[in-house]
Structures are given as structure tokens and as C-alpha cells.
Scaffold this motif. Sequence first.
Motif, PDB file in Angstrom:
ATOM      1  N   ARG A 193       0.835  -1.200   0.000  1.00 43.35           N
ATOM      2  CA  ARG A 193       0.000   0.000   0.000  1.00 43.35           C
ATOM      3  C   ARG A 193       0.874   1.256   0.000  1.00 43.35           C
ATOM      4  NH1 ARG A 193      -5.341  -0.055   2.946  1.00 43.35           N
ATOM      5  NH2 ARG A 193      -6.153  -2.174   2.879  1.00 43.35           N
ATOM      6  N   ARG A 194       1.921   1.212   0.814  1.00 48.71           N
ATOM      7  CA  ARG A 194       2.812   2.374   0.902  1.00 48.71           C
ATOM      8  C   ARG A 194       3.578   2.575  -0.403  1.00 48.71           C
ATOM      9  NH1 ARG A 194       7.904   2.641   4.997  1.00 48.71           N
ATOM     10  NH2 ARG A 194       8.707   4.684   4.368  1.00 48.71           N
ATOM     11  N   ALA A 195       3.952   1.487  -1.052  1.00 48.94           N
ATOM     12  CA  ALA A 195       4.629   1.599  -2.348  1.00 48.94           C
ATOM     13  C   ALA A 195       3.716   2.262  -3.374  1.00 48.94           C
ATOM     14  CB  ALA A 195       5.063   0.218  -2.829  1.00 48.94           C
ATOM     15  N   VAL A 196       2.439   1.890  -3.371  1.00 46.06           N
ATOM     16  CA  VAL A 196       1.473   2.500  -4.290  1.00 46.06           C
ATOM     17  C   VAL A 196       1.356   3.989  -4.011  1.00 46.06           C
ATOM     18  CG1 VAL A 196      -0.968   2.603  -4.933  1.00 46.06           C
ATOM     19  CG2 VAL A 196       0.157   0.383  -4.675  1.00 46.06           C
ATOM     20  N   ALA A 197       1.186   4.349  -2.732  1.00 47.04           N
ATOM     21  CA  ALA A 197       1.041   5.757  -2.368  1.00 47.04           C
ATOM     22  C   ALA A 197       2.294   6.549  -2.728  1.00 47.04           C
ATOM     23  CB  ALA A 197       0.741   5.879  -0.875  1.00 47.04           C
ATOM     24  N   SER A 198       3.465   5.976  -2.476  1.00 47.19           N
ATOM     25  CA  SER A 198       4.715   6.663  -2.799  1.00 47.19           C
ATOM     26  C   SER A 198       4.826   6.902  -4.297  1.00 47.19           C
ATOM     27  CB  SER A 198       5.912   5.847  -2.297  1.00 47.19           C
ATOM     28  OG  SER A 198       5.885   5.693  -0.895  1.00 47.19           O
ATOM     29  N   ALA A 199       4.469   5.890  -5.078  1.00 45.59           N
ATOM     30  CA  ALA A 199       4.537   6.039  -6.531  1.00 45.59           C
ATOM     31  C   ALA A 199       3.576   7.116  -7.012  1.00 45.59           C
ATOM     32  CB  ALA A 199       4.218   4.710  -7.207  1.00 45.59           C
ATOM     33  N   MET A 200       2.351   7.120  -6.482  1.00 46.13           N
ATOM     34  CA  MET A 200       1.377   8.117  -6.907  1.00 46.13           C
ATOM     35  C   MET A 200       1.790   9.522  -6.500  1.00 46.13           C
ATOM     36  SD  MET A 200      -2.297   6.238  -6.425  1.00 46.13           S
ATOM     37  CE  MET A 200      -3.115   7.682  -7.108  1.00 46.13           C
ATOM     38  N   ALA A 201       2.581   9.624  -5.431  1.00 50.82           N
ATOM     39  CA  ALA A 201       3.090  10.928  -5.009  1.00 50.82           C
ATOM     40  C   ALA A 201       4.319  11.345  -5.811  1.00 50.82           C
ATOM     41  CB  ALA A 201       3.438  10.900  -3.524  1.00 50.82           C
ATOM     42  N   GLY A 202       4.809  10.461  -6.675  1.00 54.49           N
ATOM     43  CA  GLY A 202       5.972  10.772  -7.492  1.00 54.49           C
ATOM     44  C   GLY A 202       7.290  10.325  -6.912  1.00 54.49           C
ATOM     45  N   ASP A 203       7.257   9.675  -5.753  1.00 52.42           N
ATOM     46  CA  ASP A 203       8.493   9.188  -5.127  1.00 52.42           C
ATOM     47  C   ASP A 203       8.736   7.755  -5.601  1.00 52.42           C
ATOM     48  OD1 ASP A 203      10.659   8.601  -3.585  1.00 52.42           O
ATOM     49  OD2 ASP A 203       9.713   9.032  -1.647  1.00 52.42           O
ATOM     50  N   ARG A 238      -9.420  17.055 -20.796  1.00 49.87           N
ATOM     51  CA  ARG A 238     -10.303  16.336 -19.877  1.00 49.87           C
ATOM     52  C   ARG A 238      -9.491  15.578 -18.831  1.00 49.87           C
ATOM     53  NH1 ARG A 238     -15.517  16.123 -20.249  1.00 49.87           N
ATOM     54  NH2 ARG A 238     -15.562  14.266 -18.933  1.00 49.87           N
ATOM     55  N   ALA A 239      -8.396  15.005 -19.264  1.00 46.48           N
ATOM     56  CA  ALA A 239      -7.553  14.268 -18.317  1.00 46.48           C
ATOM     57  C   ALA A 239      -6.995  15.196 -17.248  1.00 46.48           C
ATOM     58  CB  ALA A 239      -6.416  13.568 -19.054  1.00 46.48           C
ATOM     59  N   MET A 240      -6.590  16.395 -17.647  1.00 47.74           N
ATOM     60  CA  MET A 240      -6.055  17.337 -16.670  1.00 47.74           C
ATOM     61  C   MET A 240      -7.155  17.866 -15.758  1.00 47.74           C
ATOM     62  SD  MET A 240      -3.035  19.415 -18.707  1.00 47.74           S
ATOM     63  CE  MET A 240      -3.981  19.865 -20.150  1.00 47.74           C
ATOM     64  N   ALA A 241      -8.346  18.061 -16.311  1.00 46.43           N
ATOM     65  CA  ALA A 241      -9.462  18.551 -15.490  1.00 46.43           C
ATOM     66  C   ALA A 241      -9.894  17.527 -14.454  1.00 46.43           C
ATOM     67  CB  ALA A 241     -10.639  18.922 -16.387  1.00 46.43           C
ATOM     68  N   THR A 242      -9.797  16.244 -14.799  1.00 47.63           N
ATOM     69  CA  THR A 242     -10.227  15.182 -13.870  1.00 47.63           C
ATOM     70  C   THR A 242      -9.058  14.562 -13.116  1.00 47.63           C
ATOM     71  OG1 THR A 242     -10.108  13.534 -15.661  1.00 47.63           O
ATOM     72  CG2 THR A 242     -12.238  14.615 -15.281  1.00 47.63           C
ATOM     73  N   SER A 243      -7.858  15.108 -13.302  1.00 47.37           N
ATOM     74  CA  SER A 243      -6.649  14.607 -12.616  1.00 47.37           C
ATOM     75  C   SER A 243      -6.431  13.119 -12.881  1.00 47.37           C
ATOM     76  CB  SER A 243      -6.735  14.859 -11.104  1.00 47.37           C
ATOM     77  OG  SER A 243      -6.838  16.223 -10.839  1.00 47.37           O
ATOM     78  N   SER A 244      -6.653  12.705 -14.111  1.00 49.64           N
ATOM     79  CA  SER A 244      -6.484  11.292 -14.459  1.00 49.64           C
ATOM     80  C   SER A 244      -5.050  10.850 -14.172  1.00 49.64           C
ATOM     81  CB  SER A 244      -6.806  11.077 -15.936  1.00 49.64           C
ATOM     82  OG  SER A 244      -6.665   9.730 -16.293  1.00 49.64           O
ATOM     83  N   GLY A 245      -4.916   9.735 -13.443  1.00 50.00           N
ATOM     84  CA  GLY A 245      -3.598   9.235 -13.088  1.00 50.00           C
ATOM     85  C   GLY A 245      -2.975   9.927 -11.904  1.00 50.00           C
ATOM     86  N   GLY A 246      -3.678  10.904 -11.315  1.00 46.41           N
ATOM     87  CA  GLY A 246      -3.176  11.589 -10.137  1.00 46.41           C
ATOM     88  C   GLY A 246      -1.964  12.465 -10.417  1.00 46.41           C
ATOM     89  N   ALA A 247      -1.270  12.820  -9.344  1.00 47.85           N
ATOM     90  CA  ALA A 247      -0.134  13.737  -9.447  1.00 47.85           C
ATOM     91  C   ALA A 247       0.990  13.168 -10.307  1.00 47.85           C
ATOM     92  CB  ALA A 247       0.396  14.056  -8.046  1.00 47.85           C
ATOM     93  N   LEU A 248       1.097  11.843 -10.370  1.00 46.45           N
ATOM     94  CA  LEU A 248       2.189  11.215 -11.118  1.00 46.45           C
ATOM     95  C   LEU A 248       2.114  11.518 -12.609  1.00 46.45           C
ATOM     96  CD1 LEU A 248       4.649   9.343 -10.932  1.00 46.45           C
ATOM     97  CD2 LEU A 248       3.095   7.398 -11.161  1.00 46.45           C
ATOM     98  N   MET A 249       0.901  11.769 -13.127  1.00 39.94           N
ATOM     99  CA  MET A 249       0.731  11.940 -14.569  1.00 39.94           C
ATOM    100  C   MET A 249       0.574  13.401 -14.990  1.00 39.94           C
ATOM    101  SD  MET A 249       1.046   8.910 -15.701  1.00 39.94           S
ATOM    102  CE  MET A 249       0.764   9.437 -17.376  1.00 39.94           C
ATOM    103  N   VAL A 250       0.605  14.318 -14.042  1.00 35.46           N
ATOM    104  CA  VAL A 250       0.365  15.726 -14.370  1.00 35.46           C
ATOM    105  C   VAL A 250       1.377  16.238 -15.390  1.00 35.46           C
ATOM    106  CG1 VAL A 250       0.442  18.068 -13.431  1.00 35.46           C
ATOM    107  CG2 VAL A 250      -0.807  16.288 -12.225  1.00 35.46           C
ATOM    108  N   VAL A 251       2.648  15.962 -15.148  1.00 39.40           N
ATOM    109  CA  VAL A 251       3.701  16.481 -16.029  1.00 39.40           C
ATOM    110  C   VAL A 251       3.559  15.901 -17.432  1.00 39.40           C
ATOM    111  CG1 VAL A 251       6.191  16.539 -16.438  1.00 39.40           C
ATOM    112  CG2 VAL A 251       5.291  16.922 -14.140  1.00 39.40           C
TER     113      VAL A 251
END
Length: 795
Positions: free
Chosen positions: A320-330, A478-491
Amino acid sequence: MSPSTTARPVLSEQVTQVLDAIEAGTVLRLGVVAPGGYGKSTVLREIARAFEDAGASASVVDDAHLLPDAELLALRSLVERGTGNVVVAYRPWPRTRALAALAESLGRARPALMLEPFTREQVRAVLPASARGLVDFVHELTGGVPRFVRRLAGLTAAEVPPEVVASFRADLDWLDADVQKYLLAAEAGAALRLDLLGGLLGVDADGVGDVIEAGRATGLVAADGTLLPVARLAVAALSRTDRRIAVRQRLAELQLRSGGPVLDLVRPLVGVGGDQPGVAGPGLAQAFRAAADEALATDPALAARLLAAIGTAGPEVAVRRAVASAMAGDLDAAMRLADQVISSGDTGHRGAAAEVAAIALAHRGQLARGTELHRWSPSSTSSAFAVIGQVGTGRLPTAPLPVAPPTMLDGSASLMAQGVVESVTSSATTALSTLVRAAGLLEPAGRAVLLPDTPAALAALVALHSGEPGVAESVLDRAMATSSGGALMVVRHRLLRAWIAMQRGNLAQARETLVALRKAGRPLEPRDWLFAVALEIGVARRNSDLATLKRTWEQACEAVLRHPVDLFTFLPLGEFATAAARLRDQHRLAPHLTAARTLLRDLGDPCLWAVPLHWSALHAAIIAEETSVAEEHAASLAACRDRSRYAAVVSAAAESWLDVVAGKVDADQVEESARGLQAVGQWWDAARLAGQAAIRTSDRQAMVRLLDCARLLQGRSATTARKQPEPVAEADAGKLSDREREVAELVVGGLTYKQVGDRLFISAKTVEHHMARIRQRLGCTSRAELLDQLRQIVG
């Protein structure tokens, strides 16, 4: 409200009426009721002064709620006799029988004076002139409670200084334990949760009501039961840390039992400075896991810290922590945690850990290795992501696509795999439709899932490779408006959006994206860095900024070394190929281009992915003056002509470009090809084709027409009333010589006449002479106009 003066405090209209009655000689029997801090003592002082000024005797008693029953009964007897002035102030709680009896007797004589918080106007009257601009801030912070307003009277900015917070210690220290617990519960947001308060205090509903009334009587609690903002700051800062933690832990346990959200309750138990192993302990581990699940979509970094705070974390928590870390960009932490689970031999969680590691590797450019790891995972999403990775690295799947369970994530992953396969085996329209549907399906849950790539990004790539920039733009927005993929995919989404802008010639917008990413100061993962460097290269090349092109080229070479070639990196690879030719450094990129051609061949040379790469290679060959190589790429484009509209447009443009390079300029054909390129989103290429043709034609009328076409294709106004240049003797007056084109290219690149002369082994005076002839032939009236036209012509 009476006016504020130096002699009298701010008093309400009701208090003023009481003072007037005293002055008129009325016998006064009055109760003054309000929570702590509402100014009862101040009002009593004014009343006592009024009796003194009137020469009347009176019994004025403050804080009657603290008096013993005997004194309260004596006061009641005095009131009942009705012969003397009696004014008694007390809080609404505690309310003993004796106090209730006294209040009842006073009420029969005159309705109690209920003190109210200050209005905004009264707050303004209390504050000194220097703080009048903070009226709204002070009123909101204090709820208008007079004592707290006066504590903030010395503010000079909209922030509460430590000494003001410290001044609340006297208000808190004397409270009994249950009221302190209630205030801590209110600080945690549970002031009105009677069920949680009952469990926390260990009392029934009546007992909870008594404690709430006691809390309100302090003046720290608003009428709705919530803490005043300034009181919340004080309770959080001044309460004992162990007591505050114990209250929140108990509330979290009770909330978890009832199935409610716990994030707000446990969030303060985790410091913001990093991992704190053991904070949660065995008893709160479940609450911390639940809180992490709540935080994952909106704040994955917080979710990772919550999970790190669990003292006895097993493989499940590590995943779970690995998933959260990845989604946070770490990704470093994600891969480290996932690798620990994989190597631990825990078969129950190894597959989930492998999926996290595979996704992290995809972002790091290791698509082939990630695909191998996906095979360790039994999940249907991993099976779908493995198919995407296979195709991306040049291997068509031999087995049918896995059947997806009926969930948003599984369904979207399955459609992503299907769309990527269709991009190689079917038409661009079919693939694009499938990927757009995948993006739409994932939108409701897209922020809270970990993905190697979003369906929106894949759809945008397919759209860009097939001449549908409008579709790419829409799906990315649309992807940016809905934050698709979370913070990891913003860039990634922002870079692809900037790529569309660059192709359309909106170089300022593309540049703004790069500047914003640099200001963010966060290192980019290899895949994002590859696209970012390619954008920098592309913008510099289109601006004829040779200095930036040279400066960035080393980064480009490093970027392609860090990110092995895969199907989804052909756009930056093509941009690098053109830049390499411009800098005469093709040999460093040659192995990567060979790898790309091999990958295409292994996939059966799918036209959708091949066309943009051949188009870039064509331009690289033209820049390098390798006519035969350019013709080979034009032939490859012609072979795809019947596969799609985009391929037909690009093939026609390639033939037109080769004709222009050979000196055969058919203005009608060039304009048609250029407008075709504009229709498929390549506005800058379209304008450059028209500009190149203009500089190579010997027909002045065709030159003017093509230059106007180039301006229009770049979104500029054509010169309708162009000043005609002086006629020149040469028959090919509108055509620039090879030497003049060479001089123009270097001048547009930012070199001085002396630097151009040194580069070409001619004098600066000769360079100036060439530029004068070019200006005359192009009919330019100023240097700015000349440089503007040359940028369009020489790119």
C-alpha cells in the motif's frame, strides 16, 4: 451602540438602556448572563459606577455561578424583598438549583440582560486606528467575543502572534478534565458528534449535553458548538501533547467502528517532516490504513506518511505504501518497498508489489523490464499493461487479450491494451476511438489509481501520430481537469499538451510549460525528461536559436541514453533526429534511430507510428543535404499514402518539399501541400514549407504569394498592401542564392556579421552586402521585418 470614547468602553444599546434606567432612579433587580469573555465584569463596573453617580446603593455581584448555595439563597431573598437594587452576573453553566431559583426571581422583576458578541462595527470601535484594516480578520477569528477581540487589538498583520495564543493558557488550565477532552474533540472536528463524545467521555447523552454546555460557557465555543478559530489555535497549541493524541486516537477508534471517515482525526498524529514509525501502534493500525485510503486520491504523499507511521507494517502495508509513494511521485521509495516485498518470498503480496515496480519502471523508461515484472502479477490490469509494454517494445501479443472484470480500472486497462494493439494492426480511427473510450471510462476513478500511462496520454500520442491534434487536445484537457492518473501523470499530460502547441507554431505556449516545470524545481522522471528536452530542442530549432540548440543537445543525447527507444517515444526521437542533422552530429543518434526502425519492422511497419518518424527523418536528411536518404523516406511515406488521410497529406508534402529543395517550385502545389499540413495540425511545418518555396522561387509574384501564405498559416495577417521593392536586374530577383541562404540562416541564428564572416571565411562587409541584397529582394522596409521573414523562410 454608544460611541467609543476613552472614558467608556464599547457598550450595547441594551446596556445603555439599563444605565439610563439607573440614572432615572429606577429600582433595578437584574440578571446579567453570558459565557466567559463576553464582558460581564465590564458591564457590572459600568452599572456600579452609574449607581454611585446616582447616589444609590446596590448589591452588584459577579460570577454568581461560583457562589455557594447559601449565598445564592441570600441573594434571592434580597431580590424577593424588592426594596433594593440587586444586579447579579453569572455564566449559563454550571446552573445549580439555587442559581436557577435566583435567576427565576430576577427574571420576574426584569428580563435578564443577555450579552452578545461584538458586531463588526463594535470590533472596529475597539481596535486602534492602526488595526482598522483587520476588522474582518479579527471578527472572524474571535467570533466577536469581547475579551478575545481586545487580546488581538495590537495586531499589525493577519496572523496570530505566539504571545496572543499563550494568553489563552489561563482560560484552559482551570477547566475540568471532561471539558478539556470536549474542547480537544471540538478541535478535532467532533464537537457535534454526540455518539463519539459519549464514547470518549464515557457518559450517556445527558452527560454529554452537560459537558457541551460547560464548554459553551467558557466562551471558547461558538453557538453552533464549534470552536472559535482563535480558540482552536490555542487548544491545539497549549493542550498537553499526550492528551491531544489520546483524544484523537480514541475518536479514530470510535469513528472506525461506525464506518465513518477518519482522515481528519488521525492526520495531525503524523508529522509533516517525514516517516514516524510506531506512531500508530498496533491499536490504531487499522485507522491509519483507512485514513491512507481516504488520502490516496487527493494527497498520496500524506497516505504514504500515514502508512509509514504504522509500527508493525507487514507486506500488505508495504505494498500500500509503495502504491502511495509512486502516486506521489516518489518512485525511489516505491521501487524500494516493492523490491523488499518481492524478495521477501511472500507469495501473497509479491504479485501486487511486482505490479507497482513495473509501473514505476515504465515511468523510468524501462518498459521492457516493466513488462517482465507485470507477468508476475495475477491481476487483470497487469495482464493488460503487459500487452501495452509488449507492443511498445516491438512484440505483438500472440494470445488473445485477457477478459477484464467489470470494473472501471480493469475495463479501462483492457481497452488501453486493445487500443494499442489496434494502433499497430488496424486503422488509426479504430485505435483512437478505443483509447478515447478507455479515457472516458477511467475518469470517475482516474485520480486514485496507479498507472504506467493514462489512456488519455496514449490517445493523445495516437492522435498526434495520425494528424488529429484537436482530439489530442480535447482528451488531454479532460484528463487534466479530472486529474487522471493523479499527481504522477500531471507532467506527462502538460508536456503532451505543449507538444501540440509547438506543432502549431505556438512556441511561446510550449516554452511557458517548460519554464513552469523548471520553476517547480522537481526532477523529472526519464520519460518526462525525454519529452521536456525534446520540446526545448524543438522550440529552439523553430526559433532558429542555435545557441540554445547547442546548449540543450548534450541533454538530448543523455535523455535518449537514459530512456531506451520504445514505440511511445517516436515523437521526441524524430525531433532529436532533425536537431542532430542541424548540428552535424547524426552519428550519436544513429543507434537509437536504428533501434526505432528495428522496432517498427518487428511490428510489421505500422504506418500510424512510422509516418511521423519518416517525416522527421526526411527533414533531417534535407538539412544534411542527403538527397538520396530523403528520397527513401519520401518513398516510405508514399507507401503509407493509402492507409490514412494523414499519411496522404504528409506524403504529398514530402514530395513537394523535395521539389522545392531541387529548385522546382510549383506555387499551387506548395500552397496545397502547406494547407494540408495545417489541416493535420502541423502549422509550423506548413508555414516553413511555404517560406522555403518562397525563398527558392525566381517568380516574384509567387514569392509574395507564398510568403503571405506562410504568414497566414502561422496565424499572422498577410500584407495586403506590400510596398514593392525597387526592381533589380537579375531575372531571378526573388530567389536567394545558396550563399545568401547560408548567410540568412546564421544571422537568424543570432550571430553578428563578424561571426558570420568568420564562420564562412568572408568579411563582415560582405555579409552586410548579402543582407542588403536579401532585404531588397524580399521587399522589407526594416530590419525587424527582414528577420521576421527570414525566420519563416529558413526556420
